[in-house]
Motif scaffolding. Sequence first.
Motif, PDB file in Angstrom:
ATOM      1  N   VAL A   1       0.990  -1.188  -0.128  1.00 37.08           N
ATOM      2  CA  VAL A   1       0.218  -0.006   0.005  1.00 37.08           C
ATOM      3  C   VAL A   1       0.992   1.172  -0.253  1.00 37.08           C
ATOM      4  O   VAL A   1       0.692   2.148  -0.729  1.00 37.08           O
ATOM      5  N   GLY A   2       1.856   1.346   0.838  1.00 38.33           N
ATOM      6  CA  GLY A   2       2.865   2.367   0.831  1.00 38.33           C
ATOM      7  C   GLY A   2       3.564   2.646  -0.556  1.00 38.33           C
ATOM      8  O   GLY A   2       3.664   3.842  -0.903  1.00 38.33           O
ATOM      9  N   ARG A   3       3.891   1.560  -1.155  1.00 38.06           N
ATOM     10  CA  ARG A   3       4.395   1.799  -2.261  1.00 38.06           C
ATOM     11  C   ARG A   3       3.674   2.260  -3.519  1.00 38.06           C
ATOM     12  O   ARG A   3       3.967   3.032  -4.070  1.00 38.06           O
ATOM     13  N   GLN A   4       2.412   1.725  -3.577  1.00 40.29           N
ATOM     14  CA  GLN A   4       1.340   2.169  -4.342  1.00 40.29           C
ATOM     15  C   GLN A   4       1.009   3.692  -4.292  1.00 40.29           C
ATOM     16  O   GLN A   4       0.881   4.369  -5.077  1.00 40.29           O
TER      17      GLN A   4
ATOM     18  N   LEU B   1       2.073   7.189  -6.878  1.00 35.62           N
ATOM     19  CA  LEU B   1       0.795   7.924  -7.640  1.00 35.62           C
ATOM     20  C   LEU B   1       1.604   9.119  -8.539  1.00 35.62           C
ATOM     21  O   LEU B   1       2.480   9.972  -7.775  1.00 35.62           O
ATOM     22  N   VAL B   2       1.250   9.490  -9.633  1.00 41.11           N
ATOM     23  CA  VAL B   2       1.403  10.600 -10.228  1.00 41.11           C
ATOM     24  C   VAL B   2       0.134  11.448 -10.851  1.00 41.11           C
ATOM     25  O   VAL B   2      -0.668  10.655 -11.225  1.00 41.11           O
ATOM     26  N   PRO B   3       0.267  12.736 -10.716  1.00 37.20           N
ATOM     27  CA  PRO B   3      -1.079  13.415 -11.188  1.00 37.20           C
ATOM     28  C   PRO B   3      -1.379  13.187 -12.733  1.00 37.20           C
ATOM     29  O   PRO B   3      -2.419  13.433 -12.882  1.00 37.20           O
ATOM     30  N   ARG B   4      -0.338  13.121 -13.253  1.00 38.22           N
ATOM     31  CA  ARG B   4      -0.492  13.120 -14.732  1.00 38.22           C
ATOM     32  C   ARG B   4       0.399  11.948 -15.478  1.00 38.22           C
ATOM     33  O   ARG B   4       1.411  11.786 -14.797  1.00 38.22           O
ATOM     34  N   PRO B   5      -0.003  11.471 -16.395  1.00 42.33           N
ATOM     35  CA  PRO B   5      -1.408  11.490 -17.215  1.00 42.33           C
ATOM     36  C   PRO B   5      -2.453  11.020 -16.327  1.00 42.33           C
ATOM     37  O   PRO B   5      -2.513   9.910 -15.454  1.00 42.33           O
ATOM     38  N   ALA B   6      -3.713  11.261 -17.052  1.00 43.78           N
ATOM     39  CA  ALA B   6      -4.879  10.814 -16.419  1.00 43.78           C
ATOM     40  C   ALA B   6      -4.996   9.145 -16.145  1.00 43.78           C
ATOM     41  O   ALA B   6      -5.477   8.782 -15.273  1.00 43.78           O
ATOM     42  N   ALA B   7      -4.605   8.783 -17.221  1.00 43.12           N
ATOM     43  CA  ALA B   7      -4.717   7.269 -17.481  1.00 43.12           C
ATOM     44  C   ALA B   7      -3.824   6.627 -16.471  1.00 43.12           C
ATOM     45  O   ALA B   7      -4.469   5.600 -15.797  1.00 43.12           O
TER      46      ALA B   7
ATOM     47  N   GLY C   1      -3.407   3.918 -11.203  1.00 37.46           N
ATOM     48  CA  GLY C   1      -2.683   3.650  -9.963  1.00 37.46           C
ATOM     49  C   GLY C   1      -3.556   3.578  -8.516  1.00 37.46           C
ATOM     50  O   GLY C   1      -3.357   3.055  -7.756  1.00 37.46           O
ATOM     51  N   VAL C   2      -4.513   4.673  -8.830  1.00 34.58           N
ATOM     52  CA  VAL C   2      -5.610   4.618  -7.925  1.00 34.58           C
ATOM     53  C   VAL C   2      -6.732   3.488  -7.736  1.00 34.58           C
ATOM     54  O   VAL C   2      -6.873   3.008  -6.542  1.00 34.58           O
ATOM     55  N   THR C   3      -6.837   2.892  -8.945  1.00 34.59           N
ATOM     56  CA  THR C   3      -7.593   1.525  -8.874  1.00 34.59           C
ATOM     57  C   THR C   3      -6.868   0.599  -8.162  1.00 34.59           C
ATOM     58  O   THR C   3      -7.309  -0.178  -7.304  1.00 34.59           O
ATOM     59  N   GLU C   4      -5.450   0.436  -8.242  1.00 37.01           N
ATOM     60  CA  GLU C   4      -4.642  -0.637  -7.720  1.00 37.01           C
ATOM     61  C   GLU C   4      -4.508  -0.264  -6.040  1.00 37.01           C
ATOM     62  O   GLU C   4      -4.632  -1.310  -5.512  1.00 37.01           O
ATOM     63  N   LEU C   5      -4.292   0.922  -5.907  1.00 37.35           N
ATOM     64  CA  LEU C   5      -4.148   1.241  -4.360  1.00 37.35           C
ATOM     65  C   LEU C   5      -5.812   0.971  -3.649  1.00 37.35           C
ATOM     66  O   LEU C   5      -5.441   0.715  -2.571  1.00 37.35           O
TER      67      LEU C   5
END
Length: 470
Positions: free
Chosen positions: A53-56, A60-66, A71-75
């Motif tokens: 969870v910490g690594r994920q 996370l990066v704000p861009r690109p949207a995809a 990343g958010v889905t996996e987290l």
Amino acid sequence: MGVDTCATCGGALPARAGRRGRSSVYCSAACRQKAYRKRQDGGGGLEELIESVGRQAGSLVPRPAAALYAGVTELSASVARLRRIARVAQQTAGHVALETADHSVTGPGVSESPGTDAVSVTGSAVTENRGTEPADTVSVTDAPVTEYDGTPFDETAFAVLTESHRREIRAHCYRMTGSYDDAEDLVQETFLRAWRARDAYQGRASARTWLYRIATNACLDFQRRTARRPQAYEPLPGMDHGTGEPPARITWLQPCPDDELPDSAAESRETVELVLLAALQHLPARQRAALVLRDLLGLTAAETAQALDTSVASVNSALQRARPALREYLPASRTDWTATPPTDAERAALQRYMTAAERLDFDAMAELLAEDVTLTMPPNPFWFTGREALLAFLRPSLDPASPMFLGHWRHLPAHANGQLAAGGYVRRPGTNVYRAQVLDVLRFDAAGRIAEITSFEPHLFPAFGLPLRL
């Protein structure tokens, strides 16, 4: 290029012989289950999950949207699993306190035998729930070993163990009962029984088989208590149901979101298809259990016998009766009911179905239906066989000039039991809010027309990620 060998054992794959859908990567249900268990076992323990969870989160990066969405889905999936583990550990800790209090009341000389519930689902259990494998597999010693993979079997270790098998056990309970709500309750019952039986569990046994045994026992007790049997639909006064034979009425039948099924079920979609789920409900409970464990889950005859606390000969006898009985309740052609991954044509048909309802386009709706289409609405008593009877029922509700006009529709796509589905919302005349009305699960024929619609009540919308109003 297709794969010719099994991804688990390296053996040859069976010939496709005209079968539709994606190619299999396993030669048998047993190999598919082995691959699934390997993926589950590779998930690591609680520490590894927290580190993941910490690594994920850190990646996370704000861009690109995809990339952000992926990343958010996996987290989110990892956090949800961590939350479930924490919740089970907290609930289990509560049971520890309760058990301690009970022990202080009853005294050290009075205690339950390992694996026996204080309050059974039924007055007397259908099978003896010792919470262990048979004596030749797991021995219960005077000083029970409460370890799992060398870790003390405390609340957290127990939560990690049960979470790794939750989806698989829930799918098993769902196949046994045909009800999403009942399956959820039975998963909780299974884990409660497992916690109470923890002192009788030893790490030498398969935790998966141990949990399957307890879950099967809980399902059999539930079946005995409810004694539910499918009935035939009855004609309703003044309603044209069509000329076809009344289908079976299974009032407790409910859909299950594809996202909540284990990978193994997604790779063998016919094991959760609504047609099969409905047919299974006609079998006696123990025959159903033997068939589900042996044929759908791919357990060996010995493992099935262990789960049912019986002999291999008894399992084979039950299967000899269950298999031909099940075929009586399935369409004659396997292609008429086996769920394959939805095709582009079927997705397009689903979109036309939703659009036709939203535009109140009766003619477009009629073109989508097969001539022998069937509609049922469990648990409600309404049913129709044949396009003309179904259209006669739909026409007044889609006509704004009719006093029976239901309102304006909007739909959101969904997936249930390996099939395409649509969540329907209605804005009734004089209102401005679309409220959840019905979840339609669709089955298509070989020509791409809708052959069957099973309409369910909307209380399960949240399980499918659908809001209750728009």
